[in-house]
Design a protein around this motif. Sequence first.
Motif, PDB file in Angstrom:
ATOM      1  N   SER A 117      13.297 -24.686 -10.286  1.00 25.44           N
ATOM      2  CA  SER A 117      14.041 -25.542 -11.215  1.00 25.44           C
ATOM      3  C   SER A 117      15.020 -24.705 -12.030  1.00 25.44           C
ATOM      4  O   SER A 117      14.861 -23.477 -12.154  1.00 25.44           O
ATOM      5  CB  SER A 117      13.071 -26.246 -12.165  1.00 25.44           C
ATOM      6  OG  SER A 117      12.483 -25.303 -13.054  1.00 25.44           O
ATOM      7  N   PRO A 118      16.050 -25.324 -12.618  1.00 31.46           N
ATOM      8  CA  PRO A 118      16.970 -24.582 -13.497  1.00 31.46           C
ATOM      9  C   PRO A 118      16.244 -23.861 -14.631  1.00 31.46           C
ATOM     10  O   PRO A 118      16.649 -22.770 -15.029  1.00 31.46           O
ATOM     11  CB  PRO A 118      17.891 -25.681 -14.032  1.00 31.46           C
ATOM     12  CG  PRO A 118      17.879 -26.738 -12.980  1.00 31.46           C
ATOM     13  CD  PRO A 118      16.485 -26.724 -12.427  1.00 31.46           C
ATOM     14  N   GLN A 119      15.184 -24.462 -15.143  1.00 35.47           N
ATOM     15  CA  GLN A 119      14.413 -23.829 -16.221  1.00 35.47           C
ATOM     16  C   GLN A 119      13.834 -22.489 -15.775  1.00 35.47           C
ATOM     17  O   GLN A 119      13.929 -21.482 -16.477  1.00 35.47           O
ATOM     18  CB  GLN A 119      13.278 -24.768 -16.635  1.00 35.47           C
ATOM     19  CG  GLN A 119      12.359 -24.231 -17.709  1.00 35.47           C
ATOM     20  CD  GLN A 119      12.829 -24.587 -19.096  1.00 35.47           C
ATOM     21  OE1 GLN A 119      13.859 -24.092 -19.544  1.00 35.47           O
ATOM     22  NE2 GLN A 119      12.100 -25.444 -19.758  1.00 35.47           N
ATOM     23  N   ILE A 120      13.245 -22.462 -14.579  1.00 35.35           N
ATOM     24  CA  ILE A 120      12.646 -21.236 -14.053  1.00 35.35           C
ATOM     25  C   ILE A 120      13.730 -20.207 -13.731  1.00 35.35           C
ATOM     26  O   ILE A 120      13.562 -19.009 -13.977  1.00 35.35           O
ATOM     27  CB  ILE A 120      11.808 -21.547 -12.796  1.00 35.35           C
ATOM     28  CG1 ILE A 120      10.652 -22.488 -13.141  1.00 35.35           C
ATOM     29  CG2 ILE A 120      11.281 -20.273 -12.180  1.00 35.35           C
ATOM     30  CD1 ILE A 120       9.634 -21.909 -14.084  1.00 35.35           C
ATOM     31  N   VAL A 121      14.837 -20.664 -13.167  1.00 36.23           N
ATOM     32  CA  VAL A 121      15.934 -19.745 -12.849  1.00 36.23           C
ATOM     33  C   VAL A 121      16.430 -19.039 -14.110  1.00 36.23           C
ATOM     34  O   VAL A 121      16.668 -17.825 -14.119  1.00 36.23           O
ATOM     35  CB  VAL A 121      17.091 -20.498 -12.159  1.00 36.23           C
ATOM     36  CG1 VAL A 121      18.351 -19.639 -12.101  1.00 36.23           C
ATOM     37  CG2 VAL A 121      16.691 -20.908 -10.749  1.00 36.23           C
ATOM     38  N   SER A 122      16.570 -19.790 -15.191  1.00 35.62           N
ATOM     39  CA  SER A 122      17.022 -19.197 -16.450  1.00 35.62           C
ATOM     40  C   SER A 122      16.041 -18.132 -16.930  1.00 35.62           C
ATOM     41  O   SER A 122      16.445 -17.051 -17.387  1.00 35.62           O
ATOM     42  CB  SER A 122      17.190 -20.286 -17.509  1.00 35.62           C
ATOM     43  OG  SER A 122      17.561 -19.738 -18.748  1.00 35.62           O
ATOM     44  N   TRP A 123      14.751 -18.420 -16.828  1.00 38.03           N
ATOM     45  CA  TRP A 123      13.734 -17.447 -17.246  1.00 38.03           C
ATOM     46  C   TRP A 123      13.770 -16.192 -16.363  1.00 38.03           C
ATOM     47  O   TRP A 123      13.711 -15.065 -16.867  1.00 38.03           O
ATOM     48  CB  TRP A 123      12.349 -18.103 -17.185  1.00 38.03           C
ATOM     49  CG  TRP A 123      11.214 -17.147 -17.401  1.00 38.03           C
ATOM     50  CD1 TRP A 123      10.994 -16.362 -18.486  1.00 38.03           C
ATOM     51  CD2 TRP A 123      10.154 -16.873 -16.484  1.00 38.03           C
ATOM     52  NE1 TRP A 123       9.844 -15.618 -18.307  1.00 38.03           N
ATOM     53  CE2 TRP A 123       9.320 -15.918 -17.092  1.00 38.03           C
ATOM     54  CE3 TRP A 123       9.826 -17.361 -15.216  1.00 38.03           C
ATOM     55  CZ2 TRP A 123       8.165 -15.430 -16.456  1.00 38.03           C
ATOM     56  CZ3 TRP A 123       8.682 -16.877 -14.599  1.00 38.03           C
ATOM     57  CH2 TRP A 123       7.877 -15.930 -15.218  1.00 38.03           C
ATOM     58  N   LEU A 124      13.900 -16.372 -15.043  1.00 34.21           N
ATOM     59  CA  LEU A 124      13.950 -15.224 -14.139  1.00 34.21           C
ATOM     60  C   LEU A 124      15.176 -14.357 -14.417  1.00 34.21           C
ATOM     61  O   LEU A 124      15.083 -13.121 -14.471  1.00 34.21           O
ATOM     62  CB  LEU A 124      13.968 -15.703 -12.690  1.00 34.21           C
ATOM     63  CG  LEU A 124      12.680 -16.346 -12.159  1.00 34.21           C
ATOM     64  CD1 LEU A 124      12.917 -16.901 -10.764  1.00 34.21           C
ATOM     65  CD2 LEU A 124      11.543 -15.333 -12.144  1.00 34.21           C
ATOM     66  N   ARG A 125      16.324 -14.975 -14.589  1.00 32.79           N
ATOM     67  CA  ARG A 125      17.544 -14.220 -14.845  1.00 32.79           C
ATOM     68  C   ARG A 125      17.438 -13.435 -16.161  1.00 32.79           C
ATOM     69  O   ARG A 125      17.820 -12.259 -16.228  1.00 32.79           O
ATOM     70  CB  ARG A 125      18.743 -15.169 -14.892  1.00 32.79           C
ATOM     71  CG  ARG A 125      19.204 -15.660 -13.516  1.00 32.79           C
ATOM     72  CD  ARG A 125      20.222 -16.782 -13.627  1.00 32.79           C
ATOM     73  NE  ARG A 125      21.283 -16.459 -14.546  1.00 32.79           N
ATOM     74  CZ  ARG A 125      22.404 -15.813 -14.223  1.00 32.79           C
ATOM     75  NH1 ARG A 125      22.597 -15.453 -12.968  1.00 32.79           N
ATOM     76  NH2 ARG A 125      23.332 -15.582 -15.115  1.00 32.79           N
ATOM     77  N   ALA A 126      16.931 -14.085 -17.193  1.00 30.85           N
ATOM     78  CA  ALA A 126      16.799 -13.413 -18.484  1.00 30.85           C
ATOM     79  C   ALA A 126      15.816 -12.247 -18.386  1.00 30.85           C
ATOM     80  O   ALA A 126      16.049 -11.164 -18.956  1.00 30.85           O
ATOM     81  CB  ALA A 126      16.342 -14.402 -19.550  1.00 30.85           C
ATOM     82  N   THR A 127      14.722 -12.430 -17.660  1.00 24.78           N
ATOM     83  CA  THR A 127      13.713 -11.380 -17.520  1.00 24.78           C
ATOM     84  C   THR A 127      14.266 -10.188 -16.742  1.00 24.78           C
ATOM     85  O   THR A 127      14.083  -9.027 -17.136  1.00 24.78           O
ATOM     86  CB  THR A 127      12.469 -11.942 -16.813  1.00 24.78           C
ATOM     87  OG1 THR A 127      11.939 -13.031 -17.570  1.00 24.78           O
ATOM     88  CG2 THR A 127      11.402 -10.874 -16.667  1.00 24.78           C
ATOM     89  N   LEU A 128      14.946 -10.446 -15.635  1.00 30.59           N
ATOM     90  CA  LEU A 128      15.528  -9.360 -14.847  1.00 30.59           C
ATOM     91  C   LEU A 128      16.583  -8.603 -15.640  1.00 30.59           C
ATOM     92  O   LEU A 128      16.700  -7.375 -15.543  1.00 30.59           O
ATOM     93  CB  LEU A 128      16.125  -9.920 -13.551  1.00 30.59           C
ATOM     94  CG  LEU A 128      15.100 -10.440 -12.530  1.00 30.59           C
ATOM     95  CD1 LEU A 128      15.803 -11.212 -11.425  1.00 30.59           C
ATOM     96  CD2 LEU A 128      14.291  -9.284 -11.944  1.00 30.59           C
ATOM     97  N   ALA A 129      17.371  -9.320 -16.448  1.00 27.28           N
ATOM     98  CA  ALA A 129      18.380  -8.661 -17.283  1.00 27.28           C
ATOM     99  C   ALA A 129      17.719  -7.755 -18.320  1.00 27.28           C
ATOM    100  O   ALA A 129      18.192  -6.642 -18.587  1.00 27.28           O
ATOM    101  CB  ALA A 129      19.258  -9.712 -17.966  1.00 27.28           C
TER     102      ALA A 129
END
Length: 823
Positions: free
Chosen positions: A547-559
Amino acid sequence: MSHEQPPSSPPDLTPPAQLPWLRRLAARLLGRGLSRLQAQHRDSWFLGHAVGQRSGHTDGVRDGYERGRAEGYEAGRQVLVIRDCRDDTPAVPGQDNNLFDDWRLPLTADLKKRFKADVAQRLPATAQPSAAQWKLIFSDTPSTCVVAGAGAGKSTSLVLRILLLRHYLGFELDAMTVVTFTRESRKDFIKRLVQVFGLWHVEMTPATARELVRTFHSRILPLVRSLPGFSQLRAFETLGNDLPAGSEALAESTAFDLRLNDAQRQAMNLCYRDLLAESPRFAELVASLRREALLLKPLDPDHPDVQKRVQVTQLAAQRDEELCDVIEDLWFAAGAWPIKGIEPCRETVQIRGQRFHVHGRLAGQDTWVVLGFDPGESAQYQRPGAKLSVRAEWSVKRTLLQAFCDKPLIWLDNYDSAKRLAGSLAGDAVAGPGFEFKVKGELAAAPLLDAFVSAAGFIENLGLDVGRAVADLSFPSGDVDASFFEALALYWKAFEHHLLGMSPPVMTYNRMFALFGELNPQNLRLLPDTLLRPMAHLMLDEFQDVSPQIVSWLRATLAEIRRRGSSLTTGRTAAHSSLLCVGDDWQSIYGWRGSSPDYFIGFTQTFPSPANTRVLMVENYRSQQHIIDAAEHLVRGAPAIGGKKARASGAAAELPLSAVKVFERDDETMGRTVAEHYEQGESILILFRKSSDKTLILKSIDQLLKVESELPAERRRIRLLTYHSAKGLQADTVFMLGDCQYLTRSPHKNQLYRLAGLARDGDAQGYDTAQKDEVQRLAYVGVTRAIRHCYWYVERPDGEARTLPSAARRVDARLPCFDDLRG
């Protein structure tokens, strides 16, 4: 720049008029001697020497000066031209938007050769990786996108990838996470991981494997618990579950299933009670929603059902009072009548000149109440001397009232709904609102607070804030959905505060993901390295359902992991970070909960990386080729990753071909065919769309199920599941009951899709469009569960169903992979 004539020679370049006297003396003496010897003519020599010296010197200086000045001028002109062409804009470094460092996995040719030899020695010949699987296992780039169709053997490949990282490269297990979406897939992966590591004599206990193989939910909970004041935080989704202290972090929650239990309902009802007392506006909105929900919905007088029953209007009116007596007696016997807050009466309403009776009216309001026939009563129950059943008589009356009654009318369908309404009318707010509401676009009505949970969950899964999203929605004047969403915004804000005020505090998973998403990167900086390290090397299965919610969390975590750099991995073998996502966009079937395959289709844009590996796994080790071809034909035309064409491989390639057989709905015939395959020793999956279909299936295979019930669970060969819950499973023969259709339209979800950026440019019905594609993918999932045979039973479409998007309509009888036996 002008070309001027050069000026006369500078004074310091002019030759002297005479030589120094000593040199003149020497020259005279020498000249006289030469003259006596007649070796020279003195006057000529003197004249030539003096004049030649002067003129030669002058000419040389002039020529040299002019040549030098011309060359210098040209050189100077070129320098000036270069300087004129130079950009005067200040130099500013570019921005690196990559989520990963530019690094490569240290895989040498010798290491690859050694690993391949070990795999060949330890795994059976049937489990040896294909070329595509080796490409997945040996991917050395920071990001890897693996497109793996049904039956592609992705799980074994991921297990070998983990073995490579841990055993051959020395990566620490606490720097890795494998994410699966369902309980069954997680259990299966853990079992396979322990087995394969055992073949290499590498320690991998089930407990260690469970730490490594997680769900997204079990990874986010420890992050929130690390924040001050939240060490005992519980997830709302696990309230009421008897879990040992601290085990919620490993709870095998399913991402797309939230069925409210008593503990959750109690928390929601208490919040509802408090908000109802504190907010007059919320109370006003709930009252309007209750009235709208309970009113009998009008029916077009030209509807075929109306036209069929309008002919018996007079007869129905003559027997109506007796019908009211019978219905009222049933309700009284069930303890559901009378209802506090409803005044019993036998007022009448006019229908086409005939009088029909009601049972009561809301106290103090001009709203009538009619009691219905509870579905728990016998459908064959009749009044004495009547030709029709009470159920049939009740159905005629309801249709006539829907089409011709011009008064506000509440129709109570069953005893349970009446009890809930009674509690609500009596002011028992702790019991909840007491009525169901249907938002436009939903298939069925749901209790109001359940409807709030569903709508808020969809909004948050899209990565949106409930309050802000509701403020951006718009509805036509008088649309009751506007009241629903205004009430939702008020309730959801109060509900989140209510949960945090509990002891220990409670929070929804969606709220947790939002706390550490791209809109709140500062929260990630509060986390210790030990909590971020497991996210460094991520392997995500079923990524098409993200979901977009999970994608946002993954991107923020990797950054954040990249920002910390070497401080996160000092003294450790597993450095930097990587992301490997495995999925099949043709199996994306959770759009109704907010997921989207767009992030998988546009993987390199979703997760920018200095280098990316793309793997296409087109081998299908499960199904014979006709099954594969039929399934792929059903999704043709839906947006997808290009270049996919699966082929039966391994033992599946040796299976006899059998077309997917499509029939008109016939439960008895289907039951006999199920029995035939069961007697042949095959495993069977029976898939259905509606719970009512399951009831009919159970009747048609009742004897087989009795035999099955006497067997141990591991020996049972028949399973009944919904299309959605069958994902990841397989059977020799699959029976699909019901077409895959998109039956509705959703105005509010179309708006939310635009707000989330998921709608295609110029598409005002982005969500509806996505759902039309999803029904094709749902049929693909159903068909690809089959190994040998697939039977599909669909109803003959009638009325509006003929125009709705339908997967079965894509069946092409001209293709050898289909056998269309419908009339």
